[in-house]
Motif scaffolding. Structure first.
Motif, mmCIF file in Angstrom:
data_model
loop_
_atom_site.group_PDB
_atom_site.id
_atom_site.type_symbol
_atom_site.label_atom_id
_atom_site.label_comp_id
_atom_site.label_asym_id
_atom_site.label_seq_id
_atom_site.Cartn_x
_atom_site.Cartn_y
_atom_site.Cartn_z
ATOM 1 N N ALA A 1 -11.041 -0.286 -1.120
ATOM 2 C CA ALA A 1 -10.267 1.134 0.067
ATOM 3 C C ALA A 1 -10.541 -0.405 0.949
ATOM 4 C CB ALA A 1 -11.060 1.646 0.278
ATOM 5 N N GLY A 2 -10.967 -1.023 1.988
ATOM 6 C CA GLY A 2 -10.166 -2.204 2.786
ATOM 7 C C GLY A 2 -9.923 -3.007 2.142
ATOM 8 N N LEU A 3 -9.156 -4.017 1.273
ATOM 9 C CA LEU A 3 -8.430 -4.504 0.778
ATOM 10 C C LEU A 3 -7.281 -4.358 0.248
ATOM 11 C CD1 LEU A 3 -10.882 -6.831 -2.134
ATOM 12 C CD2 LEU A 3 -9.836 -7.279 0.365
ATOM 13 N N LEU A 4 -7.492 -2.890 -0.399
ATOM 14 C CA LEU A 4 -6.026 -2.025 0.040
ATOM 15 C C LEU A 4 -5.167 -1.566 1.372
ATOM 16 C CD1 LEU A 4 -6.389 -0.311 -4.126
ATOM 17 C CD2 LEU A 4 -4.984 -2.405 -3.736
ATOM 18 N N ALA A 5 -5.774 -1.319 1.900
ATOM 19 C CA ALA A 5 -5.364 -0.567 3.158
ATOM 20 C C ALA A 5 -4.710 -2.215 4.269
ATOM 21 C CB ALA A 5 -6.200 -0.508 4.104
ATOM 22 N N ALA A 6 -5.874 -2.946 3.553
ATOM 23 C CA ALA A 6 -5.347 -4.157 4.460
ATOM 24 C C ALA A 6 -4.172 -4.927 4.191
ATOM 25 C CB ALA A 6 -6.302 -5.499 4.688
ATOM 26 N N ALA B 1 4.367 8.833 2.594
ATOM 27 C CA ALA B 1 3.781 7.018 2.196
ATOM 28 C C ALA B 1 3.088 6.868 2.691
ATOM 29 C CB ALA B 1 4.549 6.340 1.011
ATOM 30 N N TRP B 2 3.855 5.942 3.706
ATOM 31 C CA TRP B 2 3.635 5.584 5.094
ATOM 32 C C TRP B 2 2.141 5.973 5.739
ATOM 33 C CZ3 TRP B 2 2.306 6.958 10.077
ATOM 34 C CH2 TRP B 2 2.474 8.694 9.691
ATOM 35 N N GLY B 3 1.648 6.906 5.355
ATOM 36 C CA GLY B 3 0.450 7.376 5.553
ATOM 37 C C GLY B 3 -0.718 7.608 4.723
ATOM 38 N N THR B 4 -0.091 8.444 4.137
ATOM 39 C CA THR B 4 -1.035 9.092 2.884
ATOM 40 C C THR B 4 -1.964 7.478 2.284
ATOM 41 O OG1 THR B 4 0.892 9.058 1.596
ATOM 42 C CG2 THR B 4 0.369 11.276 2.158
ATOM 43 N N VAL B 5 -1.031 6.919 2.035
ATOM 44 C CA VAL B 5 -1.598 5.421 1.489
ATOM 45 C C VAL B 5 -2.427 5.019 1.994
ATOM 46 C CG1 VAL B 5 -1.543 2.391 1.150
ATOM 47 C CG2 VAL B 5 -0.081 4.110 0.420
ATOM 48 N N ALA C 1 8.246 2.116 -4.384
ATOM 49 C CA ALA C 1 6.932 1.601 -5.120
ATOM 50 C C ALA C 1 5.858 2.952 -4.077
ATOM 51 C CB ALA C 1 6.866 0.291 -5.234
ATOM 52 N N SER C 2 5.183 2.272 -2.883
ATOM 53 C CA SER C 2 4.101 3.099 -2.567
ATOM 54 C C SER C 2 4.328 4.618 -2.313
ATOM 55 C CB SER C 2 4.132 2.876 -0.844
ATOM 56 O OG SER C 2 4.619 1.508 -0.832
ATOM 57 N N VAL C 3 6.047 4.879 -2.696
ATOM 58 C CA VAL C 3 5.691 6.606 -2.548
ATOM 59 C C VAL C 3 5.665 6.773 -4.179
ATOM 60 C CG1 VAL C 3 7.729 8.557 -2.767
ATOM 61 C CG2 VAL C 3 7.660 6.930 -1.494
ATOM 62 N N ALA C 4 6.111 6.238 -5.358
ATOM 63 C CA ALA C 4 5.556 5.912 -6.516
ATOM 64 C C ALA C 4 3.911 6.118 -6.758
ATOM 65 C CB ALA C 4 6.464 5.037 -7.341
ATOM 66 N N ALA C 5 3.277 5.211 -6.981
ATOM 67 C CA ALA C 5 1.514 4.834 -6.057
ATOM 68 C C ALA C 5 1.262 6.335 -6.154
ATOM 69 C CB ALA C 5 1.433 3.788 -5.242
ATOM 70 N N MET C 6 1.962 6.741 -5.020
ATOM 71 C CA MET C 6 0.863 8.537 -4.104
ATOM 72 C C MET C 6 1.288 9.054 -4.997
ATOM 73 S SD MET C 6 -0.844 7.136 -1.865
ATOM 74 C CE MET C 6 -1.477 8.880 -1.741
ATOM 75 N N ALA C 7 2.455 9.153 -5.511
ATOM 76 C CA ALA C 7 2.733 10.367 -6.390
ATOM 77 C C ALA C 7 1.331 10.608 -8.120
ATOM 78 C CB ALA C 7 4.687 9.768 -7.580
ATOM 79 N N VAL D 1 -0.617 0.872 -10.341
ATOM 80 C CA VAL D 1 0.552 -0.343 -11.002
ATOM 81 C C VAL D 1 1.575 -0.821 -10.180
ATOM 82 C CG1 VAL D 1 2.398 -0.578 -12.504
ATOM 83 C CG2 VAL D 1 0.327 0.210 -13.767
ATOM 84 N N PHE D 2 2.223 0.786 -9.935
ATOM 85 C CA PHE D 2 2.962 1.147 -8.558
ATOM 86 C C PHE D 2 2.915 0.203 -6.956
ATOM 87 C CE2 PHE D 2 5.255 3.926 -11.356
ATOM 88 C CZ PHE D 2 6.167 3.088 -11.342
ATOM 89 N N ALA D 3 1.041 0.412 -6.714
ATOM 90 C CA ALA D 3 0.375 -0.056 -5.214
ATOM 91 C C ALA D 3 0.990 -1.768 -6.003
ATOM 92 C CB ALA D 3 -0.837 0.034 -5.403
#
Length: 267
Positions: free
Chosen positions: A24-29, A203-207, A156-162, A113-115
């Protein structure tokens, strides 16, 4: 999530929870470093992009962003596998094996994959500028390429959150069916999933919200594994035989009144 666990499963959940916290920390950073690029709707944006990607510090941070996202993705797989095992065990206990666990696996895979695609697309321009001296990073016209790559990264971030929404909706339904996770955690997943349906608007916030959900779920897994095993209930005392007779230690039935039955050979 209160069933007793053996030692191997406990250790596996603890390490998977630690992996989830780190993920969680690494992906958010890593995602936050991608968003450091200039806005593409300001005047003079091409010059701003040229100055941004010419800076050696920003080029170094781009490499860190990709590295953290790759490591975070690996740790996310560890966390996801452990979560799926917990959910499958709870679902098997109900005697109903459905497709929701498979939906969780597919959604988690799509998110990962999309992240990774978002991280690579958002940082490849700066990494190329750092390792290739002939790259015309000073030419403002090449900044258009960087702008396009950032748009691809956000898509891609939008697709990742889907994909994450599929995972979270499936977990919420499994929570309703099996109580494999606490109710509040299932509803937290439902909230993040609903917000993820906003696509490019959220997507800017849901990630970051999804990373927070992974963090909280990892802590729940650790506490579940660290909880003491449920005590084994003591064996209920043997009921007396019909008729009210007593059963002596030897196991022979004694008739009511306390008199012993005559044995063979007694008259």
């Amino acid at each position: 999530m209160t069933a007793s666990l053996n030692e191997d499963v406990r250790h596996g959940l603890i390490w998977a929870g630690v992996a989830g916290i780190l993920s969680a920390g690494l992906l958010a950073a890593g995602q936050a470093l991608v968003w450091r690029a200039p806005d593409d709707d300001e005047p003079g944006v091409l010059l701003d992009f040229a100055r941004f990607y010419r800076d050696g510090g920003n080029q170094d941070l781009a490499q860190w962003s990709v590295s953290m996202t790759l490591l975070g993705g690996f740790l996310f797989v560890w966390f996801l596998v452990a979560l799926l095992r917990v959910v499958r065990a709870a679902e098997a206990g109900t005697g109903r094996m459905g497709s929701l666990t498979l939906a969780m696996l597919i959604g988690g895979t799509l998110f990962l994959v999309f992240a990774l695609m978002a991280a690579i697309a958002g940082n490849i321009f700066a990494i190329t500028a750092q390792i290739w001296d002939a790259f015309p990073v000073d030419d403002p016209r090449t900044s258009i390429v960087a702008m396009v790559l950032l748009d691809v990264s956000y898509a891609a971030s939008v697709a990742a959150m889907a994909g994450a929404a599929v995972l979270l909706f499936a977990l919420w339904r499994l929570m309703e069916r099996t109580h494999a996770v606490p109710r509040w955690l299932g509803w937290f997943a439902f909230l993040v999933a609903v917000l993820s349906l906003g696509g490019p608007f959220t997507a800017w916030g849901t990630v970051m919200l999804f990373a927070l959900w992974v963090l909280v779920t990892s802590v729940v897994l650790i506490f579940r594994a660290a909880a003491p095993a449920a005590p084994v209930p003591a064996k209920e005392a043997e009921a007396p035989p019909p008729g009210g007779g007593e059963r002596p230690p030897g196991g022979e039935e004694r008739p009511p009144g306390g008199e012993e039955r005559p044995t063979a050979g007694e008259s």
